[in-house]
Write a protein that holds these residues in place. Sequence first.
Motif, short mmCIF file in Angstrom:
data_model
loop_
_atom_site.label_atom_id
_atom_site.label_comp_id
_atom_site.label_asym_id
_atom_site.label_seq_id
_atom_site.Cartn_x
_atom_site.Cartn_y
_atom_site.Cartn_z
N PRO A 1 0.83 -1.21 0.00
CA PRO A 1 0.00 0.00 0.00
C PRO A 1 0.86 1.26 0.00
O PRO A 1 2.00 1.25 0.47
CB PRO A 1 -0.81 -0.12 1.30
N GLU B 1 0.47 5.31 1.11
CA GLU B 1 -0.31 6.38 1.74
C GLU B 1 0.12 7.72 1.18
O GLU B 1 1.32 8.02 1.13
CB GLU B 1 -0.10 6.37 3.26
N THR C 1 -6.12 11.38 3.94
CA THR C 1 -5.05 10.53 3.42
C THR C 1 -5.69 9.54 2.46
O THR C 1 -6.71 8.93 2.78
CB THR C 1 -4.35 9.75 4.57
N VAL D 1 -5.10 6.00 0.51
CA VAL D 1 -4.28 4.80 0.54
C VAL D 1 -4.56 4.02 -0.73
O VAL D 1 -5.69 3.60 -0.98
CB VAL D 1 -4.57 3.93 1.78
N ARG E 1 -3.97 0.69 -3.05
CA ARG E 1 -3.66 -0.73 -2.95
C ARG E 1 -3.87 -1.35 -4.33
O ARG E 1 -4.75 -0.92 -5.08
CB ARG E 1 -4.57 -1.43 -1.95
N ASN F 1 -10.07 6.79 1.01
CA ASN F 1 -9.80 7.90 1.91
C ASN F 1 -10.76 7.79 3.10
O ASN F 1 -11.43 6.77 3.25
CB ASN F 1 -9.90 9.25 1.18
#
Length: 137
Positions: free
Chosen positions: A9, A11, A88, A90, A92, A113
Motif C-alpha cells: 500500500p 499512503e 489521506t 491509501v 492498494r 480515503n
Amino acid sequence: MELGGELPPLEIAVTRTLIVAGAVASRDYQDVHHDAKAARDKGSPDIFMNILTTNGLVGRYVTDCVGPDKRLCAVRIRLGAPNYPGDTMVLRGTVTRVDEAAGTAEISVVGTNGIGRHVTGTVGVGPAPAGERAGSE
C-alpha cells in the motif's frame, strides 16, 4: 509479478498544495480545485482533487511497484468519494492478469480515503522498450 499478488500500500497525504498543484500542472483551472469559497458555493465542503491528479498518482503507484523494466500500457480509472485537504488516500493493488509470454500484466487498483473509495480501476503494464529501461544509454 504473480497472479493474485498484492502491491504494497501507498499512503498519500492529501494536502491543499497537492490538490492545487495537480490542478495547475494539468491545466485544470476549474475553481473547485483551488478556490475554497467557490467550491463551498457549489455545494462542496472544500476544494477537491481532480481526476488528472488522481490518474498521475495511480500511475506513479504502479510504476514504483513494478519497476523500471515495465511501462504503463493502459490506465482505466473511475472516481468515487472526493479527496479533500487533510485526508489521506491509501492506494492498494492486486495483480489480476498475467501473460508471462508477452511480459504483460493487469493490476486492479483501489484508492480509499476517510469517506470511502476515491478511485477504482485497472492498470495494464508491459515491457518498456530497451531505450526506456533504467540503465540504458
